[in-house]
Write an enzyme that holds these catalytic residues in place. Structure first.
Site, PDB file in Angstrom:
ATOM      1  N   HIS A 252       0.846  -1.188   0.000  1.00  0.00           N
ATOM      2  CA  HIS A 252       0.000   0.000   0.000  1.00  0.00           C
ATOM      3  C   HIS A 252       0.881   1.237   0.000  1.00  0.00           C
ATOM      4  CE1 HIS A 252      -2.998   2.982   1.342  1.00  0.00           C
ATOM      5  NE2 HIS A 252      -3.901   2.136   0.876  1.00  0.00           N
ATOM      6  N   GLU A 307      -7.742  -4.311  -0.729  1.00  0.00           N
ATOM      7  CA  GLU A 307      -8.302  -4.854  -1.962  1.00  0.00           C
ATOM      8  C   GLU A 307      -8.420  -6.376  -1.937  1.00  0.00           C
ATOM      9  OE1 GLU A 307      -5.986  -2.373  -2.188  1.00  0.00           O
ATOM     10  OE2 GLU A 307      -7.250  -0.780  -3.003  1.00  0.00           O
TER      11      GLU A 307
END
Length: 369
Positions: A252, A307
């Site tokens: 991330h 995700e």
């Protein structure tokens, strides 16, 4: 001559562009704080309660969760009426493009509080778009239901089970706000021009449409499809890393440790295990991926991000992959509207400076003047 502007990091990393009471992302600690609450404490709350938290002091009267529940139900009926004559115009558009078109029907003269109508409209529009694509008539909202429950009912044409509603509600709460991400920043820039809330959230949706922001969950499922079986997990990951490919759902931009939203969604996904879904298989992929990433990139922390389990949760709810960005927008509309309301209060146009790095006019041209 000395350049008066300080060097700006590419992508504005580390640049503070707004002050907000809404959310704080602590990437080093793996912590997400929403209006003074850690995400983990919000995960079991109804979506309407989180809206009440985000909108506190920003909407007239600071309505509580019960008042917001009622207002959203009424606004969904209004959105349904607006949608019906416009659905045919979405023919041939992707779900995100169709949602963008329908949101354009929300005019600044609407009597409903704009933030309420914007949040209420997304589940109505997404359900209507999906059913039209399947050749089915749209289902009218039930204002007595909560937003997550009513969306699944409008989408399926029948009430959803409690586990499905709880899982979707957890997802909407988890993604409701997340600092000054690209789409939220876009919304605040537009709001600062006094263009109006609907213009601002349509701009935010357009930013979310980009694959570097809102389009990642679908490719997680593409990766699971490509791996195919338990026996292929290790060899497939090793081969992908050798080719320098990114493992979807890991790493991330902000979090240097595990994304806290991933843990919340993993808990929600675990309650959906079974019924022919591949949650167990995905958990095996996660274990192997984390082990191999740690060995291959020991100096670069790459952990599971939101995700990965978003993809599993939405797939387990039998939602089409090309709807994932729209479902993300359904939850993030809470944060977008809150940021727009907060920005509008500031009354300040967002106008950063840029650094010119192009050629300068020739000295002879300037002298000739």
């Amino acid at each position: 001559m000395r350049d008066p502007l300080p060097r700006t990091p590419v992508g504005l990393d580390g640049v503070v562009a707004a002050e907000t009471v809404l959310s704080h992302v602590d990437g080093a600690a793996g912590r997400l704080i929403v209006r003074g609450h850690d995400l983990e404490t919000l995960a079991g709350m109804p979506f309407e309660a989180v809206l009440a938290l985000l909108w506190a002091d920003l909407l007239p009267g600071s309505p509580d969760a019960a008042a917001i529940h009622t207002a959203l139900g009424r606004a969904r009926l209004r959105a349904f009426d607006l949608m019906l004559p416009r659905l045919a115009a979405t023919e041939g558009l992707s779900p995100v493009e169709g949602l963008r078109l329908l949101l354009g029907a929300l005019g600044d003269g609407e009597a409903e509080p704009h933030a309420v109508l914007a949040v209420a409209a997304v589940p109505v529009f997404v359900a209507g778009l999906t059913r039209r694509r399947a050749g089915q008539a749209p289902v009218a909202p039930d204002p007595a239901r909560g937003l997550a429950d009513d969306f699944l009912t409008m989408l399926r044409g029948a009430p959803a089970g409690a586990e499905a509603v709880e899982a979707l509600e957890t997802y909407l709460v988890t993604v409701a706000d997340h600092g000054l991400n690209a789409s939220t920043f876009a919304a605040r820039v537009i709001a600062s021009t006094e263009a109006g809330l609907f213009s601002a959230v349509i701009g935010a949706l357009s930013a979310l449409k980009g694959p570097l922001h809102g389009g990642a969950p679908g490719p997680v499922l593409d990766m699971l499809d490509a791996i195919g079986s338990e026996a292929a997990i290790g060899p497939w990951i090793d081969d992908a890393l050798r080719r320098g490919e990114r493992l979807m759902g890991f790493g991330h931009r902000i979090y240097r440790v595990r994304d806290p939203r991933a843990d919340v969604l993993k808990g929600a996904v675990s309650r959906l295990r079974g019924a022919g879904n591949r949650i167990g298989f995905a958990e095996s992929v996660e274990r192997e991926a984390l082990a191999r990433l740690a060995a291959a990139k020991p100096l670069r922390p790459l952990d599971t991000n939101v995700e990965f389990y978003t993809a599993l949760l939405l797939e387990a709810l039998d939602l089409p992959r090309d709807l994932f960005t729209c479902i993300f927008a359904m939850g993030r509309m809470a944060g977008w509207t809150a940021h727009v309301l907060e920005q509008e209060r500031s009354g300040r146009l967002i106008r950063p400076q840029s650094r010119y790095v192009g050629p300068m006019p020739a000295a002879s041209v300037r002298g000739a003047a």
